[in-house]
Structures are given as C-alpha cells and as structure tokens.
Design a protein around this motif. Structure first.
Motif, PDB file in Angstrom:
ATOM      1  N   MET A   1       0.850  -1.169   0.000  1.00  9.49           N
ATOM      2  CA  MET A   1       0.000   0.000   0.000  1.00  9.49           C
ATOM      3  C   MET A   1       0.897   1.234   0.000  1.00  9.49           C
ATOM      4  N   LYS A   2       0.601   2.150  -0.943  1.00  6.55           N
ATOM      5  CA  LYS A   2       1.401   3.349  -1.076  1.00  6.55           C
ATOM      6  C   LYS A   2       0.468   4.526  -1.364  1.00  6.55           C
ATOM      7  N   PHE A   3       0.696   5.647  -0.667  1.00  7.61           N
ATOM      8  CA  PHE A   3      -0.121   6.825  -0.901  1.00  7.61           C
ATOM      9  C   PHE A   3       0.284   7.479  -2.210  1.00  7.61           C
ATOM     10  N   LYS A   4      -0.715   7.646  -3.105  1.00  8.15           N
ATOM     11  CA  LYS A   4      -0.472   8.305  -4.383  1.00  8.15           C
ATOM     12  C   LYS A   4      -1.813   8.763  -4.928  1.00  8.15           C
ATOM     13  N   PHE A   5      -1.897  10.044  -5.266  1.00 10.01           N
ATOM     14  CA  PHE A   5      -3.145  10.598  -5.788  1.00 10.01           C
ATOM     15  C   PHE A   5      -3.362  10.133  -7.224  1.00 10.01           C
ATOM     16  N   ASN A   6      -4.601   9.713  -7.525  1.00 10.55           N
ATOM     17  CA  ASN A   6      -4.972   9.279  -8.863  1.00 10.55           C
ATOM     18  C   ASN A   6      -6.182  10.099  -9.305  1.00 10.55           C
ATOM     19  N   LEU A   7      -5.970  10.987 -10.254  1.00 11.50           N
ATOM     20  CA  LEU A   7      -7.012  11.900 -10.706  1.00 11.50           C
ATOM     21  C   LEU A   7      -8.194  11.155 -11.333  1.00 11.50           C
ATOM     22  N   TYR A   9      -9.414   8.119 -10.701  1.00  9.34           N
ATOM     23  CA  TYR A   9     -10.276   7.547  -9.659  1.00  9.34           C
ATOM     24  C   TYR A   9     -10.987   8.643  -8.868  1.00  9.34           C
ATOM     25  N   PHE A  10     -10.312   9.789  -8.676  1.00  9.93           N
ATOM     26  CA  PHE A  10     -10.936  10.883  -7.951  1.00  9.93           C
ATOM     27  C   PHE A  10     -12.145  11.430  -8.719  1.00  9.93           C
ATOM     28  N   VAL A  11     -11.998  11.608 -10.026  1.00 12.87           N
ATOM     29  CA  VAL A  11     -13.114  12.088 -10.856  1.00 12.87           C
ATOM     30  C   VAL A  11     -14.252  11.062 -10.827  1.00 12.87           C
ATOM     31  N   LEU A  12     -13.912   9.787 -10.923  1.00 12.90           N
ATOM     32  CA  LEU A  12     -14.941   8.740 -10.824  1.00 12.90           C
ATOM     33  C   LEU A  12     -15.649   8.800  -9.473  1.00 12.90           C
ATOM     34  N   THR A  13     -14.892   9.035  -8.414  1.00 15.13           N
ATOM     35  CA  THR A  13     -15.472   9.145  -7.072  1.00 15.13           C
ATOM     36  C   THR A  13     -16.484  10.279  -7.020  1.00 15.13           C
ATOM     37  N   VAL A  14     -16.120  11.426  -7.545  1.00 25.07           N
ATOM     38  CA  VAL A  14     -17.031  12.575  -7.543  1.00 25.07           C
ATOM     39  C   VAL A  14     -18.289  12.264  -8.354  1.00 25.07           C
ATOM     40  N   LEU A  15     -18.120  11.656  -9.521  1.00 23.81           N
ATOM     41  CA  LEU A  15     -19.280  11.320 -10.362  1.00 23.81           C
ATOM     42  C   LEU A  15     -20.196  10.297  -9.689  1.00 23.81           C
ATOM     43  N   ILE A  16     -19.611   9.286  -9.071  1.00 23.45           N
ATOM     44  CA  ILE A  16     -20.420   8.274  -8.387  1.00 23.45           C
ATOM     45  C   ILE A  16     -21.099   8.885  -7.163  1.00 23.45           C
ATOM     46  N   LEU A  46     -16.860   3.573  -2.551  1.00 29.05           N
ATOM     47  CA  LEU A  46     -15.774   3.365  -1.578  1.00 29.05           C
ATOM     48  C   LEU A  46     -14.488   2.919  -2.271  1.00 29.05           C
ATOM     49  N   TYR A  47     -14.623   2.030  -3.244  1.00 30.37           N
ATOM     50  CA  TYR A  47     -13.468   1.533  -3.999  1.00 30.37           C
ATOM     51  C   TYR A  47     -12.756   2.679  -4.715  1.00 30.37           C
ATOM     52  N   THR A  48     -13.515   3.486  -5.475  1.00 25.81           N
ATOM     53  CA  THR A  48     -12.881   4.569  -6.225  1.00 25.81           C
ATOM     54  C   THR A  48     -12.294   5.625  -5.285  1.00 25.81           C
ATOM     55  N   PHE A  49     -12.952   5.848  -4.143  1.00 25.66           N
ATOM     56  CA  PHE A  49     -12.424   6.808  -3.169  1.00 25.66           C
ATOM     57  C   PHE A  49     -11.060   6.358  -2.645  1.00 25.66           C
ATOM     58  N   VAL A  50     -10.964   5.110  -2.228  1.00 27.12           N
ATOM     59  CA  VAL A  50      -9.694   4.596  -1.717  1.00 27.12           C
ATOM     60  C   VAL A  50      -8.633   4.635  -2.808  1.00 27.12           C
ATOM     61  N   LYS A  51      -8.995   4.214  -4.018  1.00 31.92           N
ATOM     62  CA  LYS A  51      -8.037   4.192  -5.125  1.00 31.92           C
ATOM     63  C   LYS A  51      -7.616   5.593  -5.551  1.00 31.92           C
ATOM     64  N   SER A  52      -8.380   6.610  -5.163  1.00 34.76           N
ATOM     65  CA  SER A  52      -8.006   7.993  -5.462  1.00 34.76           C
ATOM     66  C   SER A  52      -6.748   8.410  -4.712  1.00 34.76           C
ATOM     67  N   PHE A  53      -6.496   7.790  -3.568  1.00 30.68           N
ATOM     68  CA  PHE A  53      -5.404   8.235  -2.699  1.00 30.68           C
ATOM     69  C   PHE A  53      -4.382   7.160  -2.352  1.00 30.68           C
ATOM     70  N   VAL A  54      -4.699   5.904  -2.624  1.00 29.47           N
ATOM     71  CA  VAL A  54      -3.826   4.812  -2.193  1.00 29.47           C
ATOM     72  C   VAL A  54      -3.658   3.804  -3.328  1.00 29.47           C
ATOM     73  N   ARG A  55      -2.418   3.381  -3.527  1.00 33.13           N
ATOM     74  CA  ARG A  55      -2.167   2.253  -4.432  1.00 33.13           C
ATOM     75  C   ARG A  55      -2.249   0.999  -3.577  1.00 33.13           C
ATOM     76  N   ILE A  56      -3.225   0.174  -3.868  1.00 30.08           N
ATOM     77  CA  ILE A  56      -3.446  -1.025  -3.059  1.00 30.08           C
ATOM     78  C   ILE A  56      -3.922  -2.142  -3.969  1.00 30.08           C
ATOM     79  N   ASP A  57      -3.561  -3.342  -3.627  1.00 27.44           N
ATOM     80  CA  ASP A  57      -3.948  -4.522  -4.398  1.00 27.44           C
ATOM     81  C   ASP A  57      -5.458  -4.710  -4.340  1.00 27.44           C
ATOM     82  N   ASP A  58      -6.078  -4.853  -5.510  1.00 27.85           N
ATOM     83  CA  ASP A  58      -7.535  -5.032  -5.577  1.00 27.85           C
ATOM     84  C   ASP A  58      -7.991  -6.297  -4.860  1.00 27.85           C
TER      85      ASP A  58
END
Length: 131
Positions: A1-7, A9-16, A46-58
């Motif tokens: 798990m590594k913190f990294k912003f992903n635009l 996933y963030f846009v998907l989070t906002v849309l969802i 929840l998935y897209t929100f977490v993936k917006s900020f964290v690199r983590i194994d699905d």
C-alpha cells in the motif's frame, strides 16, 4: 500500500458520489433504485475513493470494502448513529444508516462482485493491452 493521488479515480469518485446524491434526493420514490441500486453503487464509490489516494492490491481492497460495509450494516442493528448522538435526518445519521438489512449486505456483495468482474475484464490489468 502506497499513498499516491490518482485523478481518474478521484473524478470517478465525484461522479459516483453525485449519482448517489441524485438517487437519494431525486430518485428516492423509485423503490428499486433507492433501496437496492444505491447500496450496490456505494461499495463502488468506496473503492474509487480509496483508489483515489492509495495504491493497493484489488485482491485486498475489494474484500476489505465488503467487510467494512458489513460492519457498518451490523452497527446499524445496534443503532450506532443514535448512540453516537446523531439526530434523525442529520447528514451523519443518513450516512451511517439506521436500520439493519440482510438485503443491504447482499447488495454490497453484488457491488463487490461487479467490481471484481470489471477489474478482471480490464485489458490493462489482464495484460491484453500494453500500458
């Protein structure tokens, strides 16, 4: 798990999230949408929100989201929102929920299954397309 912003996933989070707000406010009279589809979509949110900020194994994230969702649902059985002092109708009361349902847990599981299938069919993840 590594913190990294992903635009993306963030846009998907906002849309969802906006879709969930639409369901809760404008489509609330359509029973199937409000009662079931919203619960299926919330785990994807929840998935897209977490993936917006964290690199983590699905393979870890999806079961983790299902477990988290079930824990929140079981907390509703014990009226946790009221015990935390949230008033009926308040934002946190609505977010936490106020009534336990096995159907909601089924909806969360369906949402997680949909996530798993989408990820499994993703050509970038399966190696069918080069990055």
């Amino acid at each position: 798990m590594k913190f990294k912003f992903n635009l993306t996933y963030f846009v998907l989070t906002v849309l969802i999230f906006l879709t969930e707000v639409l369901i809760a406010t404008k489509l609330k009279d359509i029973f199937f949408v409000r009662a079931y589809l919203g619960d299926v979509i919330v785990v994807i949110l929840l998935y897209t929100f977490v993936k917006s900020f964290v690199r983590i194994d699905d393979q870890k994230l999806i079961p983790g989201i299902l477990i988290f969702s079930c824990l929140v649902e079981f907390a509703q059985y014990f009226h946790i929102a009221e015990k935390l002092g949230f008033r009926p109708g308040s934002l946190m009361y609505i977010v936490i929920g106020n009534s336990f349902s096995w159907i909601d847990i089924l909806c969360y599981a369906i949402g997680c299954l949909i996530l798993y299938l989408i990820i499994k069919m993703n050509p970038y993840k399966t190696g069918k397309l080069h990055k």
